[in-house]
Write an enzyme that holds these catalytic residues in place. Sequence first.
Site, PDB file in Angstrom:
ATOM      1  N   ASP A  28       0.830  -1.209   0.000  1.00  0.00           N
ATOM      2  CA  ASP A  28       0.000   0.000   0.000  1.00  0.00           C
ATOM      3  C   ASP A  28       0.866   1.261   0.000  1.00  0.00           C
ATOM      4  OD1 ASP A  28      -2.417   1.361  -0.014  1.00  0.00           O
ATOM      5  OD2 ASP A  28      -2.575   1.406   2.175  1.00  0.00           O
ATOM      6  N   GLY A  29       0.304   2.324  -0.540  1.00  0.00           N
ATOM      7  CA  GLY A  29       0.963   3.633  -0.495  1.00  0.00           C
ATOM      8  C   GLY A  29       1.489   4.135  -1.832  1.00  0.00           C
ATOM      9  N   ASN A  30       1.156   3.447  -2.915  1.00  0.00           N
ATOM     10  CA  ASN A  30       1.629   3.887  -4.237  1.00  0.00           C
ATOM     11  C   ASN A  30       1.109   5.280  -4.582  1.00  0.00           C
ATOM     12  OD1 ASN A  30       2.656   1.326  -4.440  1.00  0.00           O
ATOM     13  ND2 ASN A  30       1.220   0.607  -5.996  1.00  0.00           N
ATOM     14  N   ARG A  41      -1.024   9.193  -9.979  1.00  0.00           N
ATOM     15  CA  ARG A  41      -1.071   7.931  -9.223  1.00  0.00           C
ATOM     16  C   ARG A  41      -0.485   6.764 -10.034  1.00  0.00           C
ATOM     17  NH1 ARG A  41      -4.135   7.459  -4.730  1.00  0.00           N
ATOM     18  NH2 ARG A  41      -4.590   5.299  -5.213  1.00  0.00           N
ATOM     19  N   HIS A  45       2.030   3.487  -9.107  1.00  0.00           N
ATOM     20  CA  HIS A  45       1.805   2.057  -9.356  1.00  0.00           C
ATOM     21  C   HIS A  45       2.967   1.456 -10.148  1.00  0.00           C
ATOM     22  CE1 HIS A  45      -2.009   2.281  -7.474  1.00  0.00           C
ATOM     23  NE2 HIS A  45      -2.602   2.995  -8.414  1.00  0.00           N
ATOM     24  N   SER A  73      -7.678  -5.767  -4.754  1.00  0.00           N
ATOM     25  CA  SER A  73      -8.732  -6.318  -3.892  1.00  0.00           C
ATOM     26  C   SER A  73     -10.085  -6.288  -4.600  1.00  0.00           C
ATOM     27  CB  SER A  73      -8.814  -5.512  -2.593  1.00  0.00           C
ATOM     28  OG  SER A  73      -9.453  -4.266  -2.821  1.00  0.00           O
ATOM     29  N   ARG A  79     -12.417   2.009  -7.686  1.00  0.00           N
ATOM     30  CA  ARG A  79     -11.551   3.144  -8.054  1.00  0.00           C
ATOM     31  C   ARG A  79     -11.945   3.677  -9.436  1.00  0.00           C
ATOM     32  NH1 ARG A  79      -5.599   2.336  -5.482  1.00  0.00           N
ATOM     33  NH2 ARG A  79      -6.343   1.673  -3.436  1.00  0.00           N
ATOM     34  N   LEU A 139      10.300 -20.862  -4.831  1.00  0.00           N
ATOM     35  CA  LEU A 139       9.350 -19.988  -4.127  1.00  0.00           C
ATOM     36  C   LEU A 139       7.946 -20.086  -4.725  1.00  0.00           C
ATOM     37  CD1 LEU A 139       8.984 -17.452  -2.132  1.00  0.00           C
ATOM     38  CD2 LEU A 139       9.281 -16.073  -4.206  1.00  0.00           C
ATOM     39  N   LEU A 203      -6.345  -4.568   7.851  1.00  0.00           N
ATOM     40  CA  LEU A 203      -6.091  -5.679   6.929  1.00  0.00           C
ATOM     41  C   LEU A 203      -6.817  -5.516   5.594  1.00  0.00           C
ATOM     42  CD1 LEU A 203      -6.076  -8.666   9.447  1.00  0.00           C
ATOM     43  CD2 LEU A 203      -4.115  -7.664   8.263  1.00  0.00           C
ATOM     44  N   GLU A 215       2.000 -12.927  12.647  1.00  0.00           N
ATOM     45  CA  GLU A 215       2.518 -11.684  13.219  1.00  0.00           C
ATOM     46  C   GLU A 215       2.226 -10.561  12.230  1.00  0.00           C
ATOM     47  OE1 GLU A 215       3.755 -11.354  16.241  1.00  0.00           O
ATOM     48  OE2 GLU A 215       3.450 -13.506  16.550  1.00  0.00           O
TER      49      GLU A 215
HETATM   50  C1  IPE Z   1      -5.323  -2.724   0.132  1.00  0.00           C
HETATM   51  O1  IPE Z   1      -5.044  -1.382  -0.064  1.00  0.00           O
HETATM   52  C2  IPE Z   1      -5.365  -3.439  -1.186  1.00  0.00           C
HETATM   53  C3  IPE Z   1      -4.081  -3.619  -1.850  1.00  0.00           C
HETATM   54  C4  IPE Z   1      -2.923  -3.230  -1.404  1.00  0.00           C
HETATM   55  C5  IPE Z   1      -4.141  -4.331  -3.098  1.00  0.00           C
HETATM   56  P1  IPE Z   1      -6.199  -0.296  -0.227  1.00  0.00           P
HETATM   57  O2  IPE Z   1      -5.520   0.997  -0.463  1.00  0.00           O
HETATM   58  O3  IPE Z   1      -7.183  -0.721  -1.253  1.00  0.00           O
HETATM   59  O4  IPE Z   1      -6.910  -0.348   1.206  1.00  0.00           O
HETATM   60  P2  IPE Z   1      -7.746   0.743   1.978  1.00  0.00           P
HETATM   61  O5  IPE Z   1      -8.756   1.293   0.991  1.00  0.00           O
HETATM   62  O6  IPE Z   1      -6.817   1.799   2.431  1.00  0.00           O
HETATM   63  O7  IPE Z   1      -8.367   0.014   3.120  1.00  0.00           O
HETATM   64  C1  IPE Z   2      -1.664   0.221  -3.311  1.00  0.00           C
HETATM   65  O1  IPE Z   2      -1.468   1.597  -3.347  1.00  0.00           O
HETATM   66  C2  IPE Z   2      -1.981  -0.343  -4.675  1.00  0.00           C
HETATM   67  C3  IPE Z   2      -3.332  -0.889  -4.792  1.00  0.00           C
HETATM   68  C4  IPE Z   2      -4.258  -0.844  -3.875  1.00  0.00           C
HETATM   69  C5  IPE Z   2      -3.664  -1.522  -6.046  1.00  0.00           C
HETATM   70  P1  IPE Z   2      -2.665   2.622  -3.285  1.00  0.00           P
HETATM   71  O2  IPE Z   2      -3.090   2.953  -4.673  1.00  0.00           O
HETATM   72  O3  IPE Z   2      -3.757   2.152  -2.407  1.00  0.00           O
HETATM   73  O4  IPE Z   2      -1.928   3.876  -2.644  1.00  0.00           O
HETATM   74  P2  IPE Z   2      -2.534   4.899  -1.594  1.00  0.00           P
HETATM   75  O5  IPE Z   2      -3.027   4.103  -0.433  1.00  0.00           O
HETATM   76  O6  IPE Z   2      -3.637   5.621  -2.296  1.00  0.00           O
HETATM   77  O7  IPE Z   2      -1.398   5.782  -1.242  1.00  0.00           O
HETATM   78 MG    MG Z   3      -4.145   2.400  -0.427  1.00  0.00          MG
END
Ligand code: IPE
Ligand code: IPE
Ligand code: MG
Length: 249
Positions: A28-30, A41, A45, A73, A79, A139, A203, A215
């Site tokens: 997460d965090g892209n 954005r 990615h 997910s 989105r 793996l 989660l 963990e």
């Molecule tokens: C979880 O991240 C899904 C993936 C990393 C693929 P999200 O960015 O979708 O989760 P929320 O919306 O912050 O809960």
């Molecule tokens: C995770 O990064 C990638 C996916 C959920 C596909 P995000 O796109 O959720 O990045 P943030 O959370 O908006 O920074």
């Molecule tokens: Mg996110």
Amino acid sequence: MAAYDETKIRALGLNPQGIPKHVAIIMDGNGRWAKNRRLPRSAGHRAGTDRLRGIIRLSSDLGIASLTLYAFSTENWKRPSDEVGTLMGLLIEYFTNEIDELHENNVRIQIIGAYEGLPAGPRAAVERAMKRTEANTGLNLNIALNYGSRAELVRAVRVLSKKAVSGELLPQEIDEALLFDCLYTKGLPQLDLVIRTGGEMRLSNFMLLQAAYAELYFTDTYWPDFNEKKYIEALKEFQRRDRRYGTVK
Ligand code: IPE
Ligand code: IPE
Ligand code: MG
């Protein structure tokens, strides 16, 4: 099989005997990584995709048996369509560009989630990758695509109830093992460690049952900045945890 010997693993500050068998990462965090750089954005990615090679390679070298990556997910369909399109495009690109190297490294690709619900292009790319690597013994790389724990559980309940209705199975015969065999993770080692990058402490519908005794490790680092050094930090923290499973020592 680890490509690193014990001395090499120790040199990284890790205990070769305490390597987790199954690690899952919520990447997460892209989007925020890109926003901080005034980039779209989609650039986040792409940068996130570029992180995969090093993390997969290190997992394999350390002898981690299974690595599960949350890539898309069941909720991510909500989105904007151009972002969903970017992610699907990156998926095709990733498998096209990386498949040779993954295959050479004996990685076995599996998808967890309803990948049959993906558009034709990415679906064909993942099916090709699974087929090509199915006999590999290194793996287990599990990519969670169109994955959600709730949908996974509903699917399992449907399979079991169908068997119960047909008389193949008595309701009282349903136990934890049978239920877990109906999850996408069937046959994989128990989940030891869940890493979530990007600062959120939740989660987000990921491996809820499988994580029962995993963990959890949360880091503020955005996924595109999560390098091998940070991964090793997470593994070191994992090795410091005391896993009691409800018992006393
Ligand atoms: C979880 O991240 C899904 C993936 C990393 C693929 P999200 O960015 O979708 O989760 P929320 O919306 O912050 O809960
Ligand atoms: C995770 O990064 C990638 C996916 C959920 C596909 P995000 O796109 O959720 O990045 P943030 O959370 O908006 O920074
Ligand atoms: Mg996110």
